[in-house]
Design an enzyme around this catalytic site. Structure first.
Site, PDB file in Angstrom:
ATOM      1  N   ASP A 137      52.253 -23.314   0.142  1.00  0.00           N
ATOM      2  CA  ASP A 137      52.339 -24.728   0.288  1.00  0.00           C
ATOM      3  C   ASP A 137      52.683 -24.784   1.770  1.00  0.00           C
ATOM      4  O   ASP A 137      53.112 -23.784   2.489  1.00  0.00           O
ATOM      5  CB  ASP A 137      53.557 -25.225  -0.651  1.00  0.00           C
ATOM      6  CG  ASP A 137      53.232 -27.031  -0.732  1.00  0.00           C
ATOM      7  OD1 ASP A 137      52.607 -27.297  -0.021  1.00  0.00           O
ATOM      8  OD2 ASP A 137      54.024 -27.472  -1.475  1.00  0.00           O
TER       9      ASP A 137
HETATM   10  C1  BGC Z   1      52.683 -30.632  -0.835  1.00  0.00           C
HETATM   11  C2  BGC Z   1      51.385 -29.995  -1.204  1.00  0.00           C
HETATM   12  C3  BGC Z   1      50.311 -30.549  -0.229  1.00  0.00           C
HETATM   13  C4  BGC Z   1      50.576 -30.121   0.762  1.00  0.00           C
HETATM   14  C5  BGC Z   1      49.703 -30.452   2.001  1.00  0.00           C
HETATM   15  C6  BGC Z   1      52.862 -30.175   0.485  1.00  0.00           C
HETATM   16  O1  BGC Z   1      54.265 -30.674   1.109  1.00  0.00           O
HETATM   17  O2  BGC Z   1      53.964 -30.053  -1.594  1.00  0.00           O
HETATM   18  O3  BGC Z   1      51.233 -30.484  -2.641  1.00  0.00           O
HETATM   19  O4  BGC Z   1      49.129 -30.182  -0.767  1.00  0.00           O
HETATM   20  O5  BGC Z   1      51.959 -30.479   1.331  1.00  0.00           O
HETATM   21  O6  BGC Z   1      49.445 -31.811   2.274  1.00  0.00           O
END
Ligand code: BGC
Length: 549
Positions: free
Chosen positions: A231
């Site tokens: 993530d």
């Molecule tokens: C979120 C993800 C997301 C990623 C990219 C993160 O903060 O938890 O679900 O895909 O950011 O935007």
């Protein structure tokens, strides 16, 4: 493409560089060896493609291209319909091909442990079987278009509070029976191209460094063949991560972790074969996309219609006393509530779509029947406005039936934080109570990403749960209200009577960066059933206009 052969030609530096993003949304390219970059984008219920590389963010703040916002997972799960999820996936996959996106960052399949989790709107269900089946269908749909998915957030990311560091303390049986199966089913039935590991720790170890999680369970037990990405910003110790099976760091570390990888190989604490494997997995996916490009066009009008079609299948009719619905064309309807003018149809954070078109009930009302609108309350908070209430009561007084568009304001639920209660704003509850005293039938339409308490439940005649139904939600709701479509959604989660009834209540969101999943496997209806507890609306509940005998 012979990826092993390419990797064998790469220098140690080139391999280290390949294991993190080039920027917010791209993997690295390598001109010497002709390796192309590839783009990933959020997800899950529409395309949040940010074209401007210097302006990327994972909070849903900066520009993204205009796209179609489909119903969020809280809504699509209520369809209980594998084909519907697959179909939505196919449409999204085609949009990705048209826009040059190689991996769509979804589906998000974490189990709804508490109704308070700020991100529940993005998640499917409290039930692992339902979540797994729908996730697998979505993945199959997107990937049928030669575009990858990233099933997320692996694992036990069931709250936003302290999400970057909290340790979810969960026993193995509970993991395997409740928190893993949605991922497991998707891996076994649909083989997602990528898996996104979560921010949190699991039993003390960061998901991004968890070898048991990312290798023993995901790859060895389930047979996952793609790559694991972090993530955004979930990496702590990069070298530990590579050893654990965390292949791609997103969005990247400005080179610091590349150097750490190189040094670890040189010192012998990281085997070069382990690094090779990570690079191989990443490049397999990069080439799978690059070698299977499709010529697609992104028709926002057409896909808006698809979003409406899907939304109609997701709405849940919770109450219909004396068949107060569907409305008849000639009935005088008071249309009350700011959400009729400004529908809440998606949640905040990284899934936020720059929506193509968002019609509202007020714009549509004359096409359907005889409706008069009064705002009654605004959609942005808990502000009680005397003049608005007065006007609403006057309009309602002259009607045959009253339809109130109620819901949760944006600030009440979003990625990054949890709710601390399950209530609608007071100004809404208050107005609904006053309207029920007029002696006319009252129907409440709800726009929310997760359950709310309904103190007026016994005093209203109709309740329509529209969830966060995507940009076409108003069309779908009007079709349901006037019987152009038959409500067929069923709740994918329990609506407890009160927050205190929820099994996680005493252990959510934990303290001192630790949350104890003490209720074990008794999540959602498993708990309410075992305790023979009364709930507001049970898992699986939903009415239709059809009568059966
Ligand atoms: C979120 C993800 C997301 C990623 C990219 C993160 O903060 O938890 O679900 O895909 O950011 O935007």
């Amino acid at each position: 493409m012979d990826v092993k052969q390419i990797v064998s030609q790469m220098t140690l530096e080139e391999k280290a560089v390949m294991c993190s993003g080039a920027d917010f949304w791209h993997t690295e390219k390598n001109d010497r060896l002709g390796i192309p970059a590839s783009m990933v984008s959020d997800g899950p219920h529409g395309l949040r493609k940010q074209p401007n590389e210097s302006n990327g963010d994972h909070l849903g703040l900066n520009d993204a291209i205009e796209a179609v916002c489909f119903p969020a997972a809280c809504a699509t799960a209520s369809s209980f319909d594998r084909e519907l999820l697959r179909d939505m996936g196919v449409t999204l996959g085609k949009e990705c091909q048209a826009e040059g996106v190689s991996v769509l960052l979804g589906p998000a399949v974490n189990i709804k442990r508490s109704p308070l989790c700020g991100r529940n709107f993005e998640y499917l269900s409290e039930d692992p079987y339902l979540a797994g089946e729908l996730a697998a269908s979505y993945v199959n749909g997107v990937q049928s278009q030669n575009v990858g998915t990233s099933i997320k957030h692996f694992a036990a990311n069931n709250q936003e509070n302290e999400r970057m560091s909290v340790s979810a303390e969960v026993d193995e049986r509970t993991l395997r029976e409740i928190y893993f199966p949605a991922f497991e089913t998707a891996v076994k039935k649909a083989q997602p191209w990528t898996v996104m590991c979560s921010y949190n720790r699991l039993n003390g170890t960061y998901a991004s460094e968890h070898k048991w999680l990312l290798t023993d369970v995901l790859r060895n037990d389930w047979g996952f063949e793609g790559y694991v990405m972090s993530d955004w910003g979930a990496v702590r110790d990069r070298v530990k991560g590579i050893i654990a099976g965390m292949d791609l760091e997103m969005p990247g570390s400005g080179g610091a972790n590349d150097r750490a990888i190189i040094q670890a190989v040189q010192e012998g604490s990281l085997k070069e074969e382990t690094l090779d494997l990570a690079v191989e997995r990443i490049l397999n996916i990069v080439y799978r996309y690059a070698e299977n490009r499709q010529n697609e066009e992104f028709s926002r009008e057409k896909d808006h219609q698809k979003a409406a079609e899907i939304a109609r299948q997701c709405i849940v009719l919770l109450k219909n006393e004396a068949q107060v619905l569907p409305l008849a064309q000639d009935e005088k309807i008071a249309l009350i509530g700011g959400f009729a003018e400004n529908p809440r149809y998606q949640g905040g954070g990284s899934s936020h779509i720059n929506s193509h078109a968002v019609p509202c009930a007020v714009q549509l009302k004359d096409q359907y029947g005889n409706m008069t609108y009064a705002k009654g309350f605004t959609t942005d908070g808990d502000q009680y406005e005397e003049a608005l209430q007065k006007e609403a009561l006057e309009v309602a007084g002259q009607s045959d039936k009253i339809v109130v568009f109620a819901g949760l304001p944006d600030v009440f639920e979003s990625e990054s934080y949890d709710r601390d209660h399950m209530c609608l704003p007071n100004c809404q509850n208050q107005l609904i109570e006053k309207l029920t005293k007029l002696g006319k039938p009252v129907i409440v339409v709800l726009h929310n990403g997760s359950p709310v308490e309904m103190p007026w439940v016994d005093n209203v005649q109709g309740i329509v749960e529209a969830y966060l139904g995507g940009e076409a939600v108003a069309e779908a709701v009007m079709d349901i209200l006037y019987g152009e479509a038959n409500p067929s959604g069923r709740l994918a989660e329990t609506f407890p009577r009160r927050l205190e009834d929820n099994p996680s209540y005493l252990n959510f969101p934990g303290m001192q960066k630790q949350v104890n999943y003490a209720e074990g496997i008794f999540v959602g209806y498993r708990y309410y059933d075992a305790r023979k507890m009364d709930v507001l609306f049970p898992f699986g509940y939903g009415l239709s206009y059809t009568e059966f005998s």
